[in-house]
Design an enzyme around this catalytic site. Structure first.
Site, PDB file in Angstrom:
ATOM      1  N   MET A  75      10.546  37.619 -42.259  1.00 54.86           N
ATOM      2  CA  MET A  75       9.456  37.860 -41.383  1.00 54.86           C
ATOM      3  C   MET A  75       8.196  38.462 -42.147  1.00 54.86           C
ATOM      4  O   MET A  75       7.558  39.343 -41.948  1.00 54.86           O
ATOM      5  CB  MET A  75      10.068  39.477 -40.591  1.00 54.86           C
ATOM      6  CG  MET A  75      11.418  38.851 -39.830  1.00 54.86           C
ATOM      7  SD  MET A  75      11.227  40.102 -38.353  1.00 54.86           S
ATOM      8  CE  MET A  75      11.372  41.669 -39.036  1.00 54.86           C
TER       9      MET A  75
ATOM     10  N   GLU B 164      10.838  40.075 -54.408  1.00 53.26           N
ATOM     11  CA  GLU B 164      11.809  39.316 -55.124  1.00 53.26           C
ATOM     12  C   GLU B 164      13.147  39.112 -54.342  1.00 53.26           C
ATOM     13  O   GLU B 164      13.614  37.743 -54.861  1.00 53.26           O
ATOM     14  CB  GLU B 164      12.074  40.395 -56.455  1.00 53.26           C
ATOM     15  CG  GLU B 164      11.022  40.397 -57.348  1.00 53.26           C
ATOM     16  CD  GLU B 164      10.762  38.955 -58.129  1.00 53.26           C
ATOM     17  OE1 GLU B 164      11.649  38.118 -58.235  1.00 53.26           O
ATOM     18  OE2 GLU B 164       9.626  39.013 -58.520  1.00 53.26           O
TER      19      GLU B 164
ATOM     20  N   HIS C 189      13.493  37.681 -51.477  1.00 48.18           N
ATOM     21  CA  HIS C 189      13.179  36.560 -50.772  1.00 48.18           C
ATOM     22  C   HIS C 189      12.935  35.400 -51.536  1.00 48.18           C
ATOM     23  O   HIS C 189      13.438  34.285 -51.485  1.00 48.18           O
ATOM     24  CB  HIS C 189      11.768  36.641 -49.796  1.00 48.18           C
ATOM     25  CG  HIS C 189      11.788  37.573 -48.839  1.00 48.18           C
ATOM     26  ND1 HIS C 189      11.212  38.928 -48.881  1.00 48.18           N
ATOM     27  CD2 HIS C 189      12.447  37.600 -47.648  1.00 48.18           C
ATOM     28  CE1 HIS C 189      11.314  39.312 -47.617  1.00 48.18           C
ATOM     29  NE2 HIS C 189      12.019  38.647 -46.788  1.00 48.18           N
TER      30      HIS C 189
ATOM     31  N   LYS D 209      22.514  38.992 -48.539  1.00 42.77           N
ATOM     32  CA  LYS D 209      23.829  39.806 -48.245  1.00 42.77           C
ATOM     33  C   LYS D 209      23.402  41.271 -47.710  1.00 42.77           C
ATOM     34  O   LYS D 209      24.103  42.213 -47.124  1.00 42.77           O
ATOM     35  CB  LYS D 209      24.511  40.055 -49.329  1.00 42.77           C
ATOM     36  CG  LYS D 209      25.406  38.590 -49.709  1.00 42.77           C
ATOM     37  CD  LYS D 209      26.158  38.805 -50.807  1.00 42.77           C
ATOM     38  CE  LYS D 209      27.100  37.532 -51.088  1.00 42.77           C
ATOM     39  NZ  LYS D 209      28.082  37.890 -52.053  1.00 42.77           N
TER      40      LYS D 209
ATOM     41  N   GLN E 148      23.572  41.210 -39.845  1.00 41.15           N
ATOM     42  CA  GLN E 148      23.210  39.999 -39.531  1.00 41.15           C
ATOM     43  C   GLN E 148      23.423  38.539 -39.892  1.00 41.15           C
ATOM     44  O   GLN E 148      23.617  37.587 -39.247  1.00 41.15           O
ATOM     45  CB  GLN E 148      21.623  40.147 -39.945  1.00 41.15           C
ATOM     46  CG  GLN E 148      20.585  38.863 -39.762  1.00 41.15           C
ATOM     47  CD  GLN E 148      19.289  39.367 -40.384  1.00 41.15           C
ATOM     48  OE1 GLN E 148      18.584  39.981 -39.657  1.00 41.15           O
ATOM     49  NE2 GLN E 148      18.867  38.844 -41.565  1.00 41.15           N
TER      50      GLN E 148
ATOM     51  N   LEU F 265      15.945  45.828 -52.391  1.00 44.11           N
ATOM     52  CA  LEU F 265      14.494  45.534 -51.985  1.00 44.11           C
ATOM     53  C   LEU F 265      14.478  45.321 -50.498  1.00 44.11           C
ATOM     54  O   LEU F 265      15.409  44.899 -50.034  1.00 44.11           O
ATOM     55  CB  LEU F 265      14.128  44.103 -52.686  1.00 44.11           C
ATOM     56  CG  LEU F 265      13.806  44.247 -54.326  1.00 44.11           C
ATOM     57  CD1 LEU F 265      13.327  43.004 -54.649  1.00 44.11           C
ATOM     58  CD2 LEU F 265      12.857  45.309 -54.652  1.00 44.11           C
ATOM     59  N   SER F 266      13.446  45.902 -50.007  1.00 45.58           N
ATOM     60  CA  SER F 266      13.170  45.773 -48.519  1.00 45.58           C
ATOM     61  C   SER F 266      11.810  45.769 -48.366  1.00 45.58           C
ATOM     62  O   SER F 266      11.018  46.443 -48.871  1.00 45.58           O
ATOM     63  CB  SER F 266      13.906  46.734 -48.005  1.00 45.58           C
ATOM     64  OG  SER F 266      13.630  46.764 -46.479  1.00 45.58           O
TER      65      SER F 266
END
EC number: 6.3.2.1
Lengths: 273, 273
Positions: B27, B32, B34, B145, B150, B181-182
């Site tokens: 999205m 990092e 991704h 993970k 999901q 990370l998000s």
């Protein structure tokens, strides 16, 4: 003809084919209608796969899953004689596990007509067709026009989910008396069969009104309902090819659909104009 | 790097590639985490496709679709520098029309944990991932993970619908302070960020209890909840890899999951044991 029951075995088999594949998903009890789908597939593909699977999820609890006609050995013979390359013949537990991801029919088009009286039906149809298309990975998949709403929803699914397959619609086959072929016709008694002929003759009536220049859908529907008055009619509808209601028949873009019960047997029929 | 926005153009493009394709659906607001998915895909595939699409159907009306972070130009640069071959960048109306066939999450596993507080969320996730997988037709698709539920539901979908793709799970990336990370971390104020660290440290606490031989999930959960008491905790769960509740941690088959809100920001984290 090879008979395969394991979905993964079939999937591996077709992966290495490198041929165009025509696929006809069926619930068995094969008749001339199915054979015409197989012939059509045979004509335009190098390899033909038929599946026979009476899909439990498209029947509701009070419907006829258990007594749905089964004639496995005859079906195998018919497939063999029609030049089918692989017959896929899975069991329910090859296809379904517990607590599953499923397909959900569109909120409007999935819940009108047949979906109105059978609200879970098309979810089951779309789920199994989605699985079968992924297992077989065909170039083209063949469906009869008789189940027009099913055909419409499967075409929508393929388009909206960007599935890599061409959906081919094949004309309805009829018996010599005009009744559309259906695996359920064997349920009809002699008398019921005679009564059932009001369905195709109501469509002929509509057709001849239209050829006389009558386009008003309300007028045509009234005449059809009058003609069908001895049957328990679920619906008579005149829609465009996207399944929207229309006030006037438009040649090349209309479908007239009938669903009625004769005795205990639901019958569907339609004509595409 | 080629940028494509039309799904049919992309589908045609990949059809003629004859290469193994690694696909990373995102999205945007790439970080990092991704990039580690892209690297993993780069290692094992001849061709790498990333999609950036903030999927409206996985947000409910009162959620943060409009303020979901977007940084399109930086994202393009990151993809280019990471060796992505095609960036798929569609608009919502390239992906969705009206009255659609959609995916329905499993009745149990789709409605617990994150699905309990966000009951339509996973239907939206599965629908868009199904579409994207059909458009890109990858050999392998990569998911983090961190979004364990999901990942679990997408793996179920692929298995249950017999989709022709391998799902690869990639380890969570963390900042130097330990926070997973998000894209949503940018919402956190300095103070909130400090509070948020209770999430990864609660997982570390669980991990050290387990390494001391404590296996009882009730005991571990109680300690974690005590540690998280200043946050609004949605859930702390210890499950097996199939997402069933378990009484004892089983090494190699357990996941510990936390969801908590810090200020207005929902944060997810988990460890796989």
């Amino acid at each position: 003809m090879k008979i395969i029951s394991n979905p993964h075995e079939l999937n591996d088999y077709v992966k290495n084919l490198n041929k165009t594949i025509g696929f006809i998903p069926t619930m068995g009890a094969l008749h001339e209608g199915h054979i015409s789908l197989i012939k059509e597939a045979r004509k335009n593909n190098e390899f033909v796969v038929v599946s026979i699977f009476v899909n439990p999820t498209q029947f509701s609890k009070d419907e006829d899953l258990d007594k749905y006609p089964r004639k496995d050995e005859a079906d195998k013979k018919i497939c063999e004689l029609s030049g089918v390359d692989v017959l896929f013949f899975p069991n329910a537990n090859d296809i379904y596990t517990k607590d599953e991801v499923s397909l959900q029919a569109p909120n409007v088009r999935g819940y009108v007509l047949e979906g109105y009286t059978r609200p879970t039906h098309f979810n089951g149809v779309l789920t199994v067709v989605n699985k079968l298309l992924n297992i077989v990975n065909p170039t083209r998949a063949y469906f009869g026009k008789k189940d027009a709403q099913q055909l419409n929803l499967i075409s929508l699914m393929v388009k909206q989910l960007f599935m890599n397959v061409e959906i081919v619609a094949v004309d309805t086959k009829r018996d010599s008396d005009g009744l559309a072929l259906s695996s359920r016709n064997i349920y009809l008694s002699k008398d019921e069969r005679k009564q059932a002929l009001a369905i195709p003759t109501s469509l002929n009536l509509a057709s001849s009104m239209i050829s006389k220049g009558i386009k008003d859908t309300k007028e045509i529907k009234e005449k059809m309902l009058e003609h069908l008055k001895l049957l328990e009619v679920f619906y008579v509808e005149i829609l465009d090819r996207e399944f929207n209601q229309v006030k006037e028949v438009e040649l090349g873009n209309s479908i007239i659909l009938v669903e009625a019960r004769v005795g205990e047997t639901r019958l569907l029929d339609n004509i595409w104009l």
